[in-house]
Scaffold this active site. Structure first.
Site, PDB file in Angstrom:
ATOM      1  N   LYS A 110      62.455  75.274  58.329  1.00  0.00           N
ATOM      2  CA  LYS A 110      63.704  74.804  58.927  1.00  0.00           C
ATOM      3  C   LYS A 110      64.538  75.957  59.511  1.00  0.00           C
ATOM      4  O   LYS A 110      65.359  75.746  60.382  1.00  0.00           O
ATOM      5  CB  LYS A 110      64.552  74.069  57.881  1.00  0.00           C
ATOM      6  CG  LYS A 110      63.877  72.907  57.175  1.00  0.00           C
ATOM      7  CD  LYS A 110      63.675  71.725  58.083  1.00  0.00           C
ATOM      8  CE  LYS A 110      63.357  70.443  57.339  1.00  0.00           C
ATOM      9  NZ  LYS A 110      62.113  70.442  56.573  1.00  0.00           N
TER      10      LYS A 110
HETATM   11  C1  LIG Z   1      61.124  69.457  56.543  1.00  0.00           C
HETATM   12  C2  LIG Z   1      59.827  69.867  56.013  1.00  0.00           C
HETATM   13  C3  LIG Z   1      58.643  69.225  56.395  1.00  0.00           C
HETATM   14  C4  LIG Z   1      58.631  68.019  57.305  1.00  0.00           C
HETATM   15  O1  LIG Z   1      59.115  68.271  58.588  1.00  0.00           O
HETATM   16  P1  LIG Z   1      59.648  67.058  59.477  1.00  0.00           P
HETATM   17  O2  LIG Z   1      60.159  67.686  60.716  1.00  0.00           O
HETATM   18  O3  LIG Z   1      60.718  66.384  58.682  1.00  0.00           O
HETATM   19  O4  LIG Z   1      58.489  66.157  59.710  1.00  0.00           O
HETATM   20  C5  LIG Z   1      57.453  69.697  55.893  1.00  0.00           C
HETATM   21  N1  LIG Z   1      57.424  70.739  55.020  1.00  0.00           N
HETATM   22  C6  LIG Z   1      58.536  71.366  54.627  1.00  0.00           C
HETATM   23  C7  LIG Z   1      58.430  72.481  53.659  1.00  0.00           C
HETATM   24  C8  LIG Z   1      59.770  70.976  55.117  1.00  0.00           C
HETATM   25  O5  LIG Z   1      60.869  71.615  54.719  1.00  0.00           O
END
Ligand SMILES: *Cc1c(COP(=O)(O)O)cnc(C)c1O
Length: 497
Positions: A110
């Site tokens: 993120k």
């Molecule tokens: C947010 C997240 C995901 C999923 O991503 P999306 O964009 O919500 O599909 C997968 N793995 C981790 C570690 C995340 O923080």
């Protein structure tokens, strides 16, 4: 100029920077490019640094920002906050590659989007000469929360409130959020799951109670429903492709498959947008945990919430309502806002919707779905460490397991890149247990033990957590969400006057 239109009402049309400020449309829809006319030929980014590649791609889609504005945002975001110059390095494993997206300030993928979103938002505010406060409301299943809190801490003209499910996030994730710094941040636990948190945030933008309380305050979102978060995620698909060309794995123009551990469908949708603007992507493999609503959807064309919400060791994917799927449905239906609205109404009223066979066929041309249960996830973590000396987190393991089964079932051995979405140290108890079979009661004890066992260094931001003071302990009932948001809006408005 690219216009961004609501998936539920095409008439609601904004420029890129306006859509970044708005986040979510008033009707609950998601701003989506009206048409994708730009192409970014991959030849043009082969020799680029991550930052150069990012500047080209972000500017191509957020095209009402000036070149200088984008340059400042990109170079401000992708700097020594990341512990590697490449920002997103590749690592070879058996059967494919891992793209490590977790070298940023909170050790989660993120960070890639949330280090730049506050800058894009501030730049958008400058363009408009605005002075009101943007209140960022964020629902998190674990990782978005901390990354957003870190990105927005003490950013002028912004305040951020994060809602996370009290049960579900990992203890490290919880501590990361509860110890956040900054005078403009607030963290609240909700007695509910991620979908409850996301619903609160979505309902807030059209709630009369909340809007009446917004005096001098504008609500926006740091969730992947904000287009300013989605676009920066396109960059690493391109950049990893360039790395594969440069290390001799593929020739420029060859197709690549990407395997994406998926929750809210944001990351994988960015892969789809990369394909739309010209990246040679063959398949996008949607990897889910036991909350396998997307796997079923891709198999049957029916999206149904008639299932139990499960908490797993990959909590950032414990999601039943994958918001960004709405954008895909909108694009594939030829911007049919009426059809999309009807499907979303049906999801709300009946807990399900069905797409027609034509659309399902179109989706399947690019997307495949696989899900991984807890046992297989643990086994994948174990095997990768024992057989290949590679340490991965549970989300990444869900991706690796999906890749292995996809290859075996289809015989498609197109070079595959698995998006590695979190540092294994964010989930150290589960990772340690998966490898050794030994349970640790304390996360920091597991962290130390895992470091000794693997020789992989704990990222600094996680190592320092142990001794940090908890600042936020508030916990609310999910029914009280809108009151709490309204109260916060009043507080922000008053503070300003
Ligand atoms: C947010 C997240 C995901 C999923 O991503 P999306 O964009 O919500 O599909 C997968 N793995 C981790 C570690 C995340 O923080």
């Amino acid at each position: 100029m690219t216009r961004y239109i609501s998936t539920r009402n095409k008439e609601d049309s904004l420029s890129a920077h306006e859509a970044v400020i708005a986040g979510l449309a008033k009707d609950g829809g998601l701003y989506t490019p009206e048409s994708i006319d730009v192409k970014v030929p991959v030849e043009e980014i082969l020799n680029d640094s991550y930052q150069e590649c990012a500047a080209k791609i972000i500017r191509a889609l957020l095209d009402d920002y000036t070149e200088e504005e984008i340059h400042d945002c990109v170079y401000g975001a992708y700097d020594s906050k990341f512990d590697t110059e490449k920002i997103v390095p590749l690592k070879q494993i058996r059967g494919g590659w891992l793209m490590e997206l977790w070298h940023g300030p909170t050790s989660a993928f993120k960070d890639i989007a949330l280090t730049i979103l506050p800058r894009l938002l501030t730049a958008a505010y400058k363009k408009e000469n605005r002075n009101d406060i943007v209140s960022i409301l964020t629902a998190t299943s674990g990782d978005t929360g901390k990354a957003a809190l870190s990105g927005f801490a003490d950013v002028p003209h912004t305040a951020i409130t994060v809602f996370y499910p009290e049960i579900g996030v990992s203890p490290i994730q919880k501590k990361q959020m509860a110890t956040s710094r900054g005078d403009n941040v607030e963290v609240i636990a909700v007695k509910g799951n991620f979908d409850d948190c996301q619903r609160m945030v979505k309902e807030a933008v059209s709630s009369k109670e909340v809007l009446d309380a917004c005096y001098g305050v504008t609500i926006s979102s740091a969730n992947s429903i904000n287009i300013g978060r989605l676009v920066p995620q396109i960059v690493y698909y391109y950049y990893s492709y360039a790395q594969l060309v440069n290390n001799g794995t593929i020739d420029c123009g060859d197709p690549v498959n990407f395997v994406v551990p998926t929750g809210n469908f944001g990351d994988i949708l960015a892969g789809y947008l990369a394909k739309q603007i010209g990246l040679p992507v063959r398949k996008l493999i949607c990897a889910s945990n036991s909350n396998n609503v997307l796997t079923d959807f891709l198999a049957t064309g029916v999206y149904s919430l008639d299932r139990r919400f499960l908490t797993t060791m990959s909590p950032s994917m414990d999601i039943l309502i994958s918001s960004n799927l709405e954008r895909l449905l909108f694009m594939l239906s030829g911007n049919n806002d009426i059809k999309v609205s009807a499907m979303m109404d049906s999801l709300k009223a009946k807990g399900s919707y069905r797409i027609d066979d034509v659309m399902l066929k179109k989706i399947r041309e690019t997307f495949s779905g696989y899900w991984t249960n807890e046992e297989q996830c643990a086994l994948t973590i174990h095997d990768l460490f024992v057989e290949q000396n590679v340490l991965i987190d549970p989300h990444t393991a869900v991706g690796v397991s999906a890749m292995e089964r996809y290859q075996k079932e289809t015989g498609d051995y197109t070079p595959a890149v698995v998006l590695s979405t979190a540092s294994p140290y964010k989930f150290c108890r589960d990772v340690y247990f998966s490898i050794t079979g030994e349970k640790k009661d304390d996360d920091f004890e597991a962290m130390d033990a895992l470091e000794k066992l693997s020789g992989v260094k704990v990222p600094a931001n996680l190592a320092e957590l142990k001794d940090m003071k908890v600042r936020f302990t508030r916990s609310i009932e999910k029914e009280d969400g809108l009151h709490v948001i309204a109260e916060r809006m009043r507080g922000l408005g008053n503070a300003q006057n």
